[in-house]
Design an enzyme around this catalytic site. Sequence first.
Site: not given
Ligand code: DX5
Ligand code: ZN
Length: 222
Positions: A12, A37, A39, A41, A70, A72, A141, A146-149, A179-181, A201
Site C-alpha cells: 500500500s 495497492h 488506498d 479515501m 481500493h 473507500m 479488511m 481509514g488509516f494505515g498502521g 488488508d490491514g495490520g 503498508g
Molecule cells: C486501510 C487501508 C490499508 C492499510 C494498509 O484503510 O485500506 O490498505 O492502509 O496499511 P497497514 O499495512 O499499515 O495496515
Molecule cells: Zn486498502
Amino acid sequence: MVSMKKIQISPSILSADFSQLANEIKRLEDGGADMIHVDVMDGHFVPNLTIGPPVIKSLKKHSSILFDVHLMISPVHKYIKAYADAGADIITIHPEATDDIDSSISLIKELNKKVGVSLNPETKVDIIIEHLDKIDLVLIMSVNPGFGGQKFMPEVLSKIEELKKQRSAKDLDFDIEIDGGINFENSKIAIQAGANILVSGTTIFKSNNGDIKKNIELLKSK
Ligand code: DX5
Ligand code: ZN
C-alpha cells in the site's frame, strides 16, 4: 479442491513518501512487488482523505506494475469510470458504498477492469454470496478502513475459510486478498487461512529499515 494460487504482495502506497510517489513505486517494483495497492479515501465513507484519479493517472505513466485500487468512497458508482480511465487495473468497492452492487460490478466489468469487493470487519460474507461468480477478488479488511498502521483483527480469518468453501463448491476462481495490520507473523496465518494476496503498508515501508525486497520476501514466506 485445494487452491494452488501463488502468494502475491500488494504494497500500500499509503505508507510511502507522498512527495516521492513515482520513485517509491519504482522501489516497490524493483523490490519484487506483484502489484501496488492504492488506498482511495474520501473523508466521508472513511474519516480520512487521500488521493484521486489525477494522481493515479500521473503515476501510471511512470510505471508498468498493476494498480490495485481500493475505493473507500461513497457513493462510489459515479466515480468508477474516472478510476478506470485513470489506469486502475483492479477496482475494489465496498457494498455499503453503492445503492446497487450488481450494477457497480457490471460497470467495472464493462470497463474491462478486474472487479474486487471488500468486506469490512463487521460485514458478513452473505452480502456477496450471490455475486461471487462475477467477482475477480474479495478483499477482506482486517482493520476498520481509514488509516494505515492499525492492529490486525484475527477474527476476520473465518470469513476466508467461508469464502474458500464457497469458491470450491461453486467451482469459481476469485482471489482472496487481505488488508490491514499485516506483519511477518500474521501473514503466515492469513496465508494458511487461504488469502493469496497480502496488502501491506507499514510492514513493507518501515520494517528492516525500509528494506522493501527483504520485507516482501518475508511476507511471502510460509
Ligand atoms: C486501510 C487501508 C490499508 C492499510 C494498509 O484503510 O485500506 O490498505 O492502509 O496499511 P497497514 O499495512 O499499515 O495496515
Ligand atoms: Zn486498502
